[in-house]
Scaffold this active site. Sequence first.
Site, PDB file in Angstrom:
ATOM      1  CB  CYS A   1      -0.859  -0.022   1.261  1.00 25.09           C
ATOM      2  SG  CYS A   1      -1.844   1.456   1.506  1.00 25.09           S
TER       3      CYS A   1
ATOM      4  CB  CYS B   1      -3.476   3.965  -5.298  1.00 21.59           C
ATOM      5  SG  CYS B   1      -4.693   3.034  -4.336  1.00 21.59           S
TER       6      CYS B   1
HETATM    7  N1  DGL Z   1      -4.129   0.690  -1.841  1.00 19.22           N
HETATM    8  C1  DGL Z   1      -3.719   1.821  -1.095  1.00 19.22           C
HETATM    9  C2  DGL Z   1      -2.517   2.520  -1.707  1.00 19.22           C
HETATM   10  O1  DGL Z   1      -1.734   1.909  -2.407  1.00 19.22           O
HETATM   11  C3  DGL Z   1      -4.727   2.833  -0.622  1.00 19.22           C
HETATM   12  C4  DGL Z   1      -6.172   2.681  -0.851  1.00 19.22           C
HETATM   13  C5  DGL Z   1      -6.951   3.396   0.237  1.00 19.22           C
HETATM   14  O2  DGL Z   1      -7.159   4.610   0.150  1.00 19.22           O
HETATM   15  O3  DGL Z   1      -7.306   2.710   1.189  1.00 19.22           O
HETATM   16  O4  DGL Z   1      -2.317   3.693  -1.505  1.00 19.22           O
END
Ligand code: DGL
Length: 271
Positions: A73, A183
Amino acid sequence: MHAPIGVFDSGIGGLSILQALRAELPFEDFVYVADSGHAPYGERDPAHVIVRARAITGYLRSRHHIKALVIACNTATAAAIHLLRQEQPDLPIIGVEPALKPAALHSQTRRIGVLATQGTLSSAKFQALLDSLKDQAEFICQPCSGLASAIEAGDADKIQSLSQQYTAALGSEDGVDTLVLGCTHYPFARDVLQALVGPSVTLLDSGAPVARQTRRVLEAKAVLAPAREASALLCSTGNIEALQVAVRRWLPLDAFFNRVSFQTLDPETPT
Ligand code: DGL
């Protein structure tokens, strides 16, 4: 007996990283935590993300004795990786950052779009990355509020309308030739985004570089698993069915793991 690698994200986004990890490291076991009970991370205070990152890391260490952690993430990496590394000096921790460096190498026009969460774009870590590359290209950074949640919910109409809005905001004149998916959820909207920006724009995500970096770290520690049948345990602090549906839809894990199991975790303090 080889310990598993822990992987976590606010939800299903990290599955895009898990897919790349599995391709790079086919003999490793993985325990994946989707923190869906506390998503989205990208629109919350970084303090919230830090609390969650600590709780999940504690759970993965105490219950699964992980040999390495992949923060799948961008938002959680930006908010918490430096703290987790300080607090867990014996645990190899690999994070994800938007692929600005590969984009700067790839772009011919030197105009690069970056789609990411507000949390990632506002972080000091991202600003430092941007500053380090400011002489190499112009980066047009677009926060994509709601897009990760729409992908999480599998809401095709919302994915389409938000993707349209955010790609349009990158500007049409002298448009970008490279688009960074900053993301880990966004690779699951790749087809929609590609159709909107056109076939001449290259979309870059961080899956393969993170997987290669994980291999390098495991090799350096001499803890790579030998050739064997690998398994995956997928846990959620939210709706486990949503995770199962996402896995079936986006990556058929059964096709490449010998055993796949699912588990619901206590949303507050996974123990
Ligand atoms: N998947 C996450 C990232 O790479 C964030 C998604 C969310 O906002 O929860 O930033």
